[in-house]
Design an enzyme around this catalytic site. Structure first.
Site, PDB file in Angstrom:
ATOM      1  N   ASP A 161      65.945  21.727-127.514  1.00 44.30           N
ATOM      2  CA  ASP A 161      65.367  21.565-128.632  1.00 44.30           C
ATOM      3  C   ASP A 161      64.393  22.740-128.962  1.00 44.30           C
ATOM      4  O   ASP A 161      63.353  22.719-129.656  1.00 44.30           O
ATOM      5  CB  ASP A 161      64.225  20.443-128.317  1.00 44.30           C
ATOM      6  CG  ASP A 161      65.058  19.017-128.499  1.00 44.30           C
ATOM      7  OD1 ASP A 161      66.000  19.044-128.985  1.00 44.30           O
ATOM      8  OD2 ASP A 161      64.326  18.057-128.110  1.00 44.30           O
ATOM      9  N   ASP A 314      60.653   7.788-118.222  1.00 47.24           N
ATOM     10  CA  ASP A 314      61.164   7.525-116.701  1.00 47.24           C
ATOM     11  C   ASP A 314      60.919   6.306-116.038  1.00 47.24           C
ATOM     12  O   ASP A 314      61.712   5.756-115.678  1.00 47.24           O
ATOM     13  CB  ASP A 314      61.014   9.197-115.952  1.00 47.24           C
ATOM     14  CG  ASP A 314      59.601   9.373-115.858  1.00 47.24           C
ATOM     15  OD1 ASP A 314      58.836   8.626-116.544  1.00 47.24           O
ATOM     16  OD2 ASP A 314      59.271  10.540-115.482  1.00 47.24           O
TER      17      ASP A 314
END
Length: 552
Positions: A161, A314
């Protein structure tokens, strides 16, 4: 009654003095004497009234309220102590009876078949999300490409990114280098950064070649796995179809960088030794650490994949998979090299995310956990009470409120007794359990306690922001790796760089430090205990943090 009698005496003395002043025909000295008596009577009455009113208000409202706060903190202290002892007993059980994952679950080394060859190996996808990781991109990509696994059964996916064109070219060069060596490596880019890390991982799963893979491994850009990582972890998934996640332990390469990184090492080692180990052993559930873990593709798809509704994607994925009945395995003996934040500002932002995110996730998932019918009532109780409520919310708030507010303020309330077991014995035992995870840092235990209390202020603030869903609840922190340290900045970065000295000053730490210092001075001169010794040290810790003399 006492107040009423004092009021009558005041009226009597005032009237006599006033009449004497008005009608006495003696000398001017007598008049002055009468005026002085009137003034003395008024001042005495004011002091008497103020003292009486203050004492009554203090005894009727302030002291009982403070006693209630102390009692509440004592109860929480016991709950935290019991939870800590429970986790350490589970770890002790694992050590004494050698209940390692290899003995609990089926594990066999992967081997080639004479006829099928590499076909017996499952397809593994390795994802490396990165954002302008100039200093570590070669290390992370190189470590992933050196993993010992058949090249035709491994795909390395770099999710870049980066916004810096120079860094993009470096990533392309590194990927081309390993591709020329026969590694199946893909570099994927997006035209936006929606969802940040979770968005990049989610986008990476949409490519057609990913559908060929059975398992996915995630490594942050500063993580460097050993070449045999897959050989140790993947067999747990291959031979145990009920297992969804295999998590490795972090090993910190820059722990000796400064005193702050040493103290982080102590906290995180305990997290892996106690929280992850006990959760894996007792409930086959723990929070995915976001990196250095292998997921079963089928489990991820059933759980709904990556969500970016919180800053702890997560943990979000782990909880959803756990509620579906999937089991997790933690491998304490399998380590992956990583780095710690060495700058105080970076560490504060990280701790904000790690405290705000879980609290916000708890708010969003509490009813989903309670209504779930696929797991046992004990696992739901563990998730709600132990995993979320106690460890992710209560511990942060209790540490700051009790040790940085209640204890310092207690010097003004000598009539309130705070038992020694809550201020010394229980904290000492909990600290001893934590230090066991990092024996080499035992001599730093005092510094660790003081520093943890300072950081509890930021964790408490982050917890309340997460629970109440305030403005910074979805604030994402990008961690730029420097090879031996981490540099953190907010996205987006707006405005011109401010004065470096002002950036180092943290007003909240300074204000709390000044308050605790005042309490320490009061306790020194008017108290009858040695509490002021702790208060002086804690005040200094806050003030040092307040002027930025922490970390590198």
């Amino acid at each position: 009654m006492t107040t009423f009698l004092k009021s009558l005496i005041f009226l009597q003395d005032s009237c006599l003095a006033f009449l004497s002043l008005m009608f006495h025909r003696g000398s001017s000295e007598d008049a002055a004497e009468a005026l002085k008596k009137l003034e003395t009577s008024i001042n005495g009455a004011r002091i008497s009234f103020d003292t009486t009113w203050t004492r009554e208000f203090r005894s009727l409202f302030i002291v009982p309220l403070f006693k209630c706060l102390v009692a509440f903190c004592l109860i929480i202290s016991l709950l935290v102590f019991i939870e800590g002892i429970y986790m350490n007993l589970v770890v002790l059980y694992v050590k004494v009876f050698e209940r390692k994952p290899e003995k609990v679950y089926r594990w066999e080394a992967m081997q080639e078949d004479i006829e099928l060859g590499h076909e017996t190996y499952p397809m593994v996808l390795v994802q490396i999300p990165m954002y302008n990781e100039k200093e570590v991109l070669q290390l992370s990509i190189g470590a992933a490409c050196r993993l010992i696994w058949p090249l035709d059964r491994l795909i390395v996916q770099v999710l870049d990114d980066s916004t810096d064109q120079t860094i993009k070219e470096l990533v392309n060069t590194e990927c081309a280098k390993w591709e020329s060596k026969g590694v199946n490596i893909k570099c994927e880019r997006r035209d936006n950064r929606n969802g940040y890390k979770a968005g990049a991982l989610k986008e990476g799963m949409k490519h057609n070649y990913v559908k060929l893979c059975n398992y996915v491994v995630i490594f942050d850009a500063d993580f460097q796995p050993e070449p045999d990582y897959l050989q140790h972890s993947v067999p747990f998934l291959v031979h145990n179809p009920e297992v969804a996640l295999v998590q490795a332990r972090w090993r910190f390469m820059n722990a000796n960088k400064c005193l702050m990184t040493r103290m982080q090492e102590m906290s995180l080692n305990y997290h892996f030794m106690a929280e992850q180990e006990s959760g894996s052993t007792r409930h086959a559930f723990f929070s995915f650490n976001g990196t250095a873990g292998v997921w079963r593709m089928a489990a991820m798809e059933e759980a709904g994949g990556w969500h970016d509704r919180t800053t702890v994607e997560d943990m979000d994925l782990a909880v959803r998979a756990g509620l579906l009945g999937w089991k997790f395995v933690f491998l304490n003996d399998l380590t992956v090299k990583s780095e710690l934040p060495s700058k105080f500002k970076a560490f504060r932002f990280q701790q904000h995310r790690w405290s705000c995110g879980p609290a916000n996730l708890f708010r969003k998932m509490i009813m989903e956990i309670i209504r779930n019918k696929r797991v046992t009532i004990w696992k739901k109780l563990y998730l709600v009470y132990s995993f979320f409520f106690l460890r992710k919310i209560i511990v942060h708030c209790f540490t700051f409120i009790f040790y940085c507010v209640i204890l310092p303020t207690s010097v003004f309330f000598p009539e309130v007794n705070i038992p020694a077991w809550s201020t010394f014995y229980i904290p000492s035992m909990i600290t001893l359990c934590i230090v066991i995870a990092t024996p080499r840092s035992f001599y730093l235990v005092i510094f660790w306690i003081l520093f943890e209390n300072v950081m509890s202020m930021h964790r408490t603030k982050g917890t309340f922001i997460g629970i109440l869903e305030r403005q910074r609840v979805n604030e994402w922190v990008v961690t730029e790796k420097l090879g031996d340290a981490l540099k953190t900045k907010l996205l987006p970065r707006i405005g011109k760089p401010s004065n470096m000295f002002l950036e180092r000053v943290n007003s909240k730490e300074i204000m709390v430090g000044i308050y605790i210092l005042c309490c320490a001075c009061y306790g020194l001169f008017f108290g009858n205990t040695l509490l002021y010794l702790y208060l002086f040290m804690q005040a200094v810790a806050f003030l040092i943090s307040g002027v930025g003399f922490v970390g590198t």
